[in-house]
Design a protein around this motif. Structure first.
Motif, short mmCIF file in Angstrom:
data_model
loop_
_atom_site.label_atom_id
_atom_site.label_comp_id
_atom_site.label_asym_id
_atom_site.label_seq_id
_atom_site.Cartn_x
_atom_site.Cartn_y
_atom_site.Cartn_z
N LYS A 113 39.11 53.91 29.74
CA LYS A 113 40.00 54.47 28.73
C LYS A 113 40.52 55.82 29.19
CE LYS A 113 39.84 51.10 25.98
NZ LYS A 113 40.97 50.27 25.77
N GLY A 114 41.83 55.97 29.12
CA GLY A 114 42.45 57.18 29.62
C GLY A 114 42.55 58.31 28.62
N ASN A 115 42.78 58.02 27.35
CA ASN A 115 42.98 59.10 26.40
C ASN A 115 41.64 59.63 25.89
OD1 ASN A 115 42.25 57.05 24.71
ND2 ASN A 115 44.08 57.15 23.42
N GLU A 116 41.67 60.86 25.45
CA GLU A 116 40.44 61.56 25.08
C GLU A 116 39.78 60.97 23.84
OE1 GLU A 116 38.99 66.11 24.03
OE2 GLU A 116 41.06 65.73 24.61
N GLY A 117 40.56 60.54 22.87
CA GLY A 117 39.99 59.98 21.64
C GLY A 117 39.19 58.71 21.90
N ALA A 118 39.77 57.81 22.68
CA ALA A 118 39.06 56.56 23.00
C ALA A 118 37.83 56.85 23.85
CB ALA A 118 39.99 55.60 23.72
N PHE A 119 37.96 57.78 24.81
CA PHE A 119 36.81 58.14 25.64
C PHE A 119 35.68 58.70 24.79
CE2 PHE A 119 34.28 61.24 27.93
CZ PHE A 119 33.86 60.50 29.03
N ASN A 120 36.00 59.59 23.88
CA ASN A 120 34.97 60.18 23.02
C ASN A 120 34.28 59.11 22.16
OD1 ASN A 120 35.34 62.75 23.99
ND2 ASN A 120 36.79 63.33 22.38
N HIS A 121 35.07 58.16 21.66
CA HIS A 121 34.49 57.09 20.85
C HIS A 121 33.51 56.25 21.68
CE1 HIS A 121 34.05 53.77 18.09
NE2 HIS A 121 34.47 52.93 19.03
N TYR A 122 33.93 55.84 22.85
CA TYR A 122 33.06 55.00 23.68
C TYR A 122 31.88 55.79 24.24
CZ TYR A 122 36.29 51.18 23.19
OH TYR A 122 37.05 50.18 22.66
N PHE A 123 32.07 57.08 24.49
CA PHE A 123 30.94 57.89 24.94
C PHE A 123 29.91 58.04 23.81
CE2 PHE A 123 28.61 61.74 25.98
CZ PHE A 123 28.23 61.45 27.28
N TYR A 124 30.40 58.16 22.59
CA TYR A 124 29.49 58.20 21.45
C TYR A 124 28.69 56.90 21.38
CZ TYR A 124 27.90 57.54 16.68
OH TYR A 124 27.14 57.25 15.59
N LEU A 125 29.34 55.74 21.53
CA LEU A 125 28.65 54.46 21.52
C LEU A 125 27.66 54.35 22.67
CD1 LEU A 125 31.56 52.01 20.60
CD2 LEU A 125 29.71 52.85 19.12
N PHE A 126 28.08 54.85 23.84
CA PHE A 126 27.18 54.86 25.00
C PHE A 126 25.93 55.68 24.72
CE2 PHE A 126 26.00 57.43 28.75
CZ PHE A 126 25.43 56.44 29.52
N ALA A 127 26.09 56.88 24.20
CA ALA A 127 24.94 57.75 23.94
C ALA A 127 24.07 57.20 22.82
CB ALA A 127 25.43 59.15 23.59
N SER A 128 24.69 56.73 21.75
CA SER A 128 23.92 56.22 20.62
C SER A 128 23.08 55.01 21.00
CB SER A 128 24.88 55.87 19.48
OG SER A 128 24.19 55.26 18.42
N ASN A 129 23.70 54.03 21.63
CA ASN A 129 22.97 52.83 22.04
C ASN A 129 21.98 53.12 23.16
OD1 ASN A 129 24.08 50.76 20.32
ND2 ASN A 129 25.99 51.07 21.41
N GLY A 130 22.35 54.02 24.07
CA GLY A 130 21.44 54.38 25.16
C GLY A 130 20.19 55.07 24.67
N PHE A 131 20.35 56.01 23.75
CA PHE A 131 19.17 56.69 23.20
C PHE A 131 18.30 55.72 22.40
CE2 PHE A 131 21.47 60.89 23.57
CZ PHE A 131 20.63 61.38 24.56
N THR A 132 18.93 54.86 21.63
CA THR A 132 18.16 53.88 20.86
C THR A 132 17.39 52.96 21.80
OG1 THR A 132 19.81 53.94 19.10
CG2 THR A 132 18.30 52.07 19.10
N CYS A 133 18.02 52.47 22.83
CA CYS A 133 17.36 51.61 23.80
C CYS A 133 16.20 52.34 24.47
CB CYS A 133 18.37 51.15 24.86
SG CYS A 133 17.69 50.04 26.10
N PHE A 134 16.43 53.57 24.89
CA PHE A 134 15.39 54.35 25.56
C PHE A 134 14.19 54.57 24.64
CE2 PHE A 134 13.48 58.53 26.30
CZ PHE A 134 12.96 58.33 27.58
#
Length: 167
Positions: A113-134
């Motif tokens: 994703k090139g735009n900042e809004g989409a990147f921030n959304h997917y980074f939030y999903l990455f961090a949330s799911n990653g922390f939960t998994c960990f």
């Protein structure tokens, strides 16, 4: 409600028996793994869905893993197999596969994703799911190993010849 718990127990027992059979243990170890997985996974399911506490998956996993660890030590003394032979296959049905899948899916989307809004959304999903998994994995490890060390007299001497463990 009862049907959902039985269904959860049955499918987790099938998965645990399948995982246990990969290492070719005695049949009694496979059956013990299935029974322990059914109890542990059902406890987690009930703690998350059907209690007034409505526990988070990490807390429910920690409690269920602790129960699985205690059951593995107790059952290992009866079946004369190491506790680990029953413990690890019983834990595998609780592996947080969907959170791991979502973590890496969100990471890939961050990269594309090139735009900042989409990147921030997917980074939030990455961090949330990653922390939960960990933290689910951490709860599984801690909950399962505490009984092994707390009940050291039973768990480490169960397969010794001529030894009858004290319960």
């Amino acid at each position: 409600m009862i049907l959902q718990i039985i269904e959860d127990a049955l499918f987790s027992a099938i998965a645990a028996i399948g995982f246990a059979s990969l290492s070719n243990p005695p049949r009694r170890a496979c059956l013990a793994s299935g029974l322990i997985a059914a109890v542990g996974h059902s406890v987690r399911f009930v703690l998350m869905k059907f209690t007034a506490l409505d526990l988070h998956i990490v807390v429910a996993t920690a409690i269920a893993s602790l129960i699985i660890g205690v059951l593995a030590v107790v059952v290992s003394s009866r079946t004369k197999v190491p506790a680990e032979a029953c413990l690890y296959p019983s834990l595998l049905p609780m592996f947080p596969g969907i959170y791991a899948y979502r973590t890496f899916g969100a990471l890939v989307m961050c990269l594309y994703k090139g735009n900042e809004g989409a990147f921030n959304h997917y980074f939030y999903l990455f961090a949330s799911n990653g922390f939960t998994c960990f933290f689910i994995l951490l709860a599984m490890v801690a909950g399962a190993t505490i009984p092994l060390f707390a009940m050291k007299r039973i768990s480490f001497q169960v397969t010794r010849r001529g030894h009858t463990p004290v319960l």
